[in-house]
Design an enzyme around this catalytic site. Structure first.
Site, PDB file in Angstrom:
ATOM      1  N   SER A 157       0.785  -1.240   0.000  1.00 44.55           N
ATOM      2  CA  SER A 157       0.000   0.000   0.000  1.00 44.55           C
ATOM      3  C   SER A 157       0.812   1.282   0.000  1.00 44.55           C
ATOM      4  O   SER A 157       0.509   2.211   0.751  1.00 44.55           O
ATOM      5  CB  SER A 157      -0.952   0.024   1.191  1.00 44.55           C
ATOM      6  OG  SER A 157      -1.939  -0.921   1.015  1.00 44.55           O
ATOM      7  N   GLU A 161      -8.671   6.621  -5.332  1.00 44.90           N
ATOM      8  CA  GLU A 161      -8.372   5.327  -5.944  1.00 44.90           C
ATOM      9  C   GLU A 161      -9.527   4.898  -6.880  1.00 44.90           C
ATOM     10  O   GLU A 161      -9.305   4.498  -8.020  1.00 44.90           O
ATOM     11  CB  GLU A 161      -8.250   4.336  -4.778  1.00 44.90           C
ATOM     12  CG  GLU A 161      -7.393   3.152  -4.921  1.00 44.90           C
ATOM     13  CD  GLU A 161      -5.912   3.427  -5.078  1.00 44.90           C
ATOM     14  OE1 GLU A 161      -5.435   3.051  -6.147  1.00 44.90           O
ATOM     15  OE2 GLU A 161      -5.231   3.963  -4.185  1.00 44.90           O
ATOM     16  N   ASP A 164      -6.823  -0.068   3.165  1.00 43.31           N
ATOM     17  CA  ASP A 164      -5.451   0.459   3.147  1.00 43.31           C
ATOM     18  C   ASP A 164      -5.374   1.884   3.702  1.00 43.31           C
ATOM     19  O   ASP A 164      -4.514   2.199   4.524  1.00 43.31           O
ATOM     20  CB  ASP A 164      -4.894   0.446   1.712  1.00 43.31           C
ATOM     21  CG  ASP A 164      -5.012  -0.930   1.074  1.00 43.31           C
ATOM     22  OD1 ASP A 164      -5.220  -1.908   1.809  1.00 43.31           O
ATOM     23  OD2 ASP A 164      -4.911  -1.015  -0.158  1.00 43.31           O
TER      24      ASP A 164
HETATM   25  C1  GLA Z   1      -5.980  -3.931  -2.107  1.00 46.61           C
HETATM   26  C2  GLA Z   1      -7.114  -2.943  -1.918  1.00 46.61           C
HETATM   27  C3  GLA Z   1      -7.804  -3.157  -0.569  1.00 46.61           C
HETATM   28  C4  GLA Z   1      -8.205  -4.620  -0.384  1.00 46.61           C
HETATM   29  C5  GLA Z   1      -7.042  -5.555  -0.720  1.00 46.61           C
HETATM   30  C6  GLA Z   1      -7.465  -6.999  -0.749  1.00 46.61           C
HETATM   31  O1  GLA Z   1      -4.974  -3.696  -1.167  1.00 46.61           O
HETATM   32  O2  GLA Z   1      -6.636  -1.615  -1.979  1.00 46.61           O
HETATM   33  O3  GLA Z   1      -8.920  -2.309  -0.471  1.00 46.61           O
HETATM   34  O4  GLA Z   1      -9.347  -4.932  -1.140  1.00 46.61           O
HETATM   35  O5  GLA Z   1      -6.459  -5.263  -1.970  1.00 46.61           O
HETATM   36  O6  GLA Z   1      -7.867  -7.398   0.519  1.00 46.61           O
END
Ligand code: GLA
Length: 371
Positions: A122, A156, A168
């Site tokens: 992230s 996003e 995230d």
């Molecule tokens: C990414 C997305 C999150 C979540 C994960 C899977 O990190 O940004 O929102 O959905 O994938 O759990």
């Protein structure tokens, strides 16, 4: 050189402030957030940082220190930057804030970070969160940390074009080091749970590209929407896969297209695993917690199909190691990292073994980070 020194070198004067936000690793609860479900991430000690200084005009002058790249945009003409993808997390955050009626002004901004990029930890949510913090403070927007997280999510979804959930940005905004953050993604209720002092959260980066992540992610998202539509025919009271029970799935199994039934089964069982894992964590049953991590990986691998050969190797290599309590892919999948629950005094040995095994099989070096 510090970010402030870079800022002075690039823009000729000190920034008004430096804002930062951490990356995250998810312990359990994958692909549940956009189904109104539960997740259990924790922040990592790696950050995205932005320095910002107010300008008299409406320009956003951006400089990415780690890429040696510049981008210049105007607040009244924000659009997706196809060349400098990193800039979109700043532009998108500004765009969302303006559309929501928050008045912004121009800024000179430097960006740097040590969250590995494209590894599923992230870095983009950390950048969005740091940028929103900066706008919030410099323009006195009065956003609370949950609202700030939702600005990042909207960036996003609406600007970058990934239909991701709230996990995230939420943990980047509200998480605390050394604690797991349980989030109910339907109503934003959350609670912090201490991690055991005898175990460590170890992240192993497969170093495999996640280029499928965007498109396949959106496909999974639509499959969940489709499954809800079909389940609603018999159970009109459900709003999201969060509301579907194992009994409902068993009852409807033969009526649903098999692929959608498997996608739904992952989400339904994963939500149950998160709720169970919290009970185990609070009781100090780390062995039980670790088993749920392995179950989660199985479900992501077979039902949700977001794992990869390399992630499967990394998880499988831990099975015969007594010092490892659990392992699974973390984040969206399709490459990126695994998260491992490892006994504190086994971490060094674990790092050696996993690196060796991975190299022998794939001729690639994985990277190992402590959360
Ligand atoms: C990414 C997305 C999150 C979540 C994960 C899977 O990190 O940004 O929102 O959905 O994938 O759990």
């Amino acid at each position: 050189m510090s970010i402030t020194e870079h800022h002075v070198e690039i823009f000729g004067s000190e920034p008004d402030g430096v804002f930062r936000a951490p990356g995250r690793v998810n312990l359990i609860g994958e692909h549940t957030d956009y189904n109104d479900g539960f997740v259990l991430p924790t922040p990592i000690e790696r950050y995205l940082q932005v320095s910002a200084k107010k300008r008299q005009d409406n320009k956003l002058n951006l400089y990415a220190i780690d890429f040696h790249e510049k981008a210049q945009h105007k607040l009244d003409k924000l659009s997706y930057d196809k060349e400098r993808l990193w800039a979109n997390y700043v532009l998108g955050a500004a765009d969302v804030l303006q559309r929501r009626g928050y008045p912004l002004g121009g800024l000179d901004i430097c960006i740097t970070g040590d969250v590995p990029i494209g590894a599923g930890l992230s870095s983009s949510a950390a950048l969005e969160t740091a940028v929103v913090r900066g706008f919030n403070e410099l323009f006195n927007l009065g956003l609370d940390p949950v609202e700030a997280a939702y600005v990042g999510k909207a960036c996003e979804n609406d600007f970058v074009g990934v239909q991701s959930g709230i996990m995230d940005q939420f943990v980047s905004s509200l998480g605390e080091h050394g604690k797991a953050l349980l989030i109910d993604c339907r109503n934003n209720e959350y609670s912090l749970h201490s991690l055991s002092a005898d175990t460590r959260i170890v992240i192993v980066n497969s170093m495999m590209d996640r280029s499928l992540a965007g498109s396949e992610y959106n496909i999974r998202h639509s499959q969940c929407v489709e499954a809800v539509k079909l389940i609603k025919i018999k159970h009109p009271e459900i709003r999201a896969l969060r509301d579907v029970s194992e009994e409902m799935l068993i009852e409807l199994w033969d009526d649903l297209p098999r692929l959608l039934a498997r996608r739904a089964r992952h989400v339904v069982t994963e939500n149950n695993r998160v709720l169970e894992s919290i009970k185990l964590l609070d009781k100090g049953d780390l062995l039980g917690f670790g088993e749920l991590m392995y179950d989660s990986h199985d479900s992501l691998r077979h039902d949700y199909e977001v794992s990869s050969k390399h992630l499967d190797f990394l998880v499988d290599y831990t099975m015969d190691l007594d010092g490892v309590l659990g392992a699974r892919l973390t984040g969206a999948g399709f490459g990126g990292c695994t998260v491992n629950l490892v006994e504190a005094d086994f971490v060094e040995e674990f790092t050696k073994i996993i690196t060796e095994r991975y190299f022998n099989r794939t001729a690639k070096r994985c990277e190992v980070y402590l959360a």
